[in-house]
Enzyme design. Sequence first.
Site, PDB file in Angstrom:
ATOM      1  N   ASN A 172      57.319  65.733  41.642  1.00 19.71           N
ATOM      2  CA  ASN A 172      57.201  67.338  41.077  1.00 19.71           C
ATOM      3  C   ASN A 172      55.579  67.316  41.140  1.00 19.71           C
ATOM      4  OD1 ASN A 172      56.548  69.305  39.162  1.00 19.71           O
ATOM      5  ND2 ASN A 172      56.991  67.987  37.341  1.00 19.71           N
ATOM      6  N   TRP A 173      55.383  68.370  41.945  1.00 18.17           N
ATOM      7  CA  TRP A 173      54.209  68.571  42.340  1.00 18.17           C
ATOM      8  C   TRP A 173      53.326  69.477  41.216  1.00 18.17           C
ATOM      9  CZ3 TRP A 173      53.149  70.510  48.196  1.00 18.17           C
ATOM     10  CH2 TRP A 173      53.627  69.490  48.914  1.00 18.17           C
ATOM     11  N   LYS A 174      54.093  69.959  40.469  1.00 18.65           N
ATOM     12  CA  LYS A 174      53.407  71.021  39.110  1.00 18.65           C
ATOM     13  C   LYS A 174      52.788  71.814  39.668  1.00 18.65           C
ATOM     14  CE  LYS A 174      53.601  66.733  36.234  1.00 18.65           C
ATOM     15  NZ  LYS A 174      53.308  66.020  34.944  1.00 18.65           N
ATOM     16  N   HIS A 179      61.743  70.759  31.840  1.00 16.81           N
ATOM     17  CA  HIS A 179      60.488  69.543  31.755  1.00 16.81           C
ATOM     18  C   HIS A 179      59.809  69.768  30.733  1.00 16.81           C
ATOM     19  CE1 HIS A 179      56.589  67.686  33.073  1.00 16.81           C
ATOM     20  NE2 HIS A 179      57.460  67.082  33.717  1.00 16.81           N
ATOM     21  N   GLU A 199      56.814  69.940  30.031  1.00 14.58           N
ATOM     22  CA  GLU A 199      55.628  70.831  30.039  1.00 14.58           C
ATOM     23  C   GLU A 199      56.216  72.224  29.842  1.00 14.58           C
ATOM     24  OE1 GLU A 199      53.921  69.521  33.479  1.00 14.58           O
ATOM     25  OE2 GLU A 199      53.475  67.574  32.474  1.00 14.58           O
ATOM     26  N   GLU A 235      62.446  61.399  30.707  1.00 14.54           N
ATOM     27  CA  GLU A 235      61.049  61.507  30.674  1.00 14.54           C
ATOM     28  C   GLU A 235      60.523  61.544  29.185  1.00 14.54           C
ATOM     29  OE1 GLU A 235      59.833  63.207  34.663  1.00 14.54           O
ATOM     30  OE2 GLU A 235      59.884  64.816  33.413  1.00 14.54           O
ATOM     31  N   GLY A 275      52.076  61.535  32.927  1.00 12.64           N
ATOM     32  CA  GLY A 275      50.733  61.758  33.026  1.00 12.64           C
ATOM     33  C   GLY A 275      49.897  61.045  32.326  1.00 12.64           C
ATOM     34  N   SER A 295      54.808  58.261  34.639  1.00 12.18           N
ATOM     35  CA  SER A 295      53.772  57.447  34.861  1.00 12.18           C
ATOM     36  C   SER A 295      54.367  56.611  35.857  1.00 12.18           C
ATOM     37  CB  SER A 295      53.013  56.806  33.953  1.00 12.18           C
ATOM     38  OG  SER A 295      52.317  57.614  33.139  1.00 12.18           O
ATOM     39  N   GLY A 334      55.394  62.458  38.976  1.00 12.86           N
ATOM     40  CA  GLY A 334      54.554  63.588  38.924  1.00 12.86           C
ATOM     41  C   GLY A 334      53.205  63.273  39.784  1.00 12.86           C
ATOM     42  N   GLY A 335      52.194  62.760  39.005  1.00 12.30           N
ATOM     43  CA  GLY A 335      50.784  62.540  39.799  1.00 12.30           C
ATOM     44  C   GLY A 335      51.018  61.677  41.171  1.00 12.30           C
TER      45      GLY A 335
END
Length: 245
Positions: free
Chosen positions: A8-10, A93, A95, A160, A166, A205, A226-227
Amino acid sequence: MRQLIAGNWKMHGLGGEATVLVEAIRAGANALACELLICPPFTQLVPVAGMLAGSTVSVGGQDCHAAVKGAHTGDISAAMLADAGARFVILGHSERRANHGETDAHVHAKAIAAIAAGLTPIVCVGETEAERTAGWETGVVSGQLAGSVPAGFAGVVAYEPVWAIGTGKSATAADVAAMHLFIRGVLLRQLGPAGGDVRILYGGSVRPANAAELLAVPEVGGALVGGASLVAEDFLAIARAARPG
Ligand code: PEP
């Protein structure tokens, strides 16, 4: 079923950096035991899908609108994602739930729209830190599943925990094992035998250093990353840690 490692590049990825990242991932994707998925921002869907054409790596969106088309400025329909080359879409998600007020009812409607457009929805659920501290995590997650996952669902669920996204603070393998077993039970009650076929990803994470331990947990069908999905070497290292199907 092979594990699914989804990136997930966000809101990351301008043209040049997206090209470099995707080329590196594509070059390393051969002979992996898992399925790979990249979910770039909307603006990169068409070029990323083009670069991955003929490869084993799929492309997905990060959200879609529940309506087929219409007066929804700034939104993207599921059919538009499919038209751009997506096969999956991340929905609900944390976010989006936190920043855009998305409710379970929104996610439910979006999942129906995604399936109608031929996409595989990845429905995200997970408790906040305060909810876990209060011991409410299973109640929160079962409520989200009941509200977000439509009847006849044949997609993917991502557990999640919000406190792990993150933060560098992953859930422990024991916490993941307990929650994934719980989610499997909820899905079986909610969907019948089809609930046994839903892949349940863990997200929060995931890094090369903890991927093997988390991906070895029973009922973990892959990872939503993610990251670490923004660094080709890290994303591929996580993919290499996947359990052979
Ligand atoms: C996510 O964005 O879904 C996520 C799990 O992020 P991270 O891997 O950075 O925690």
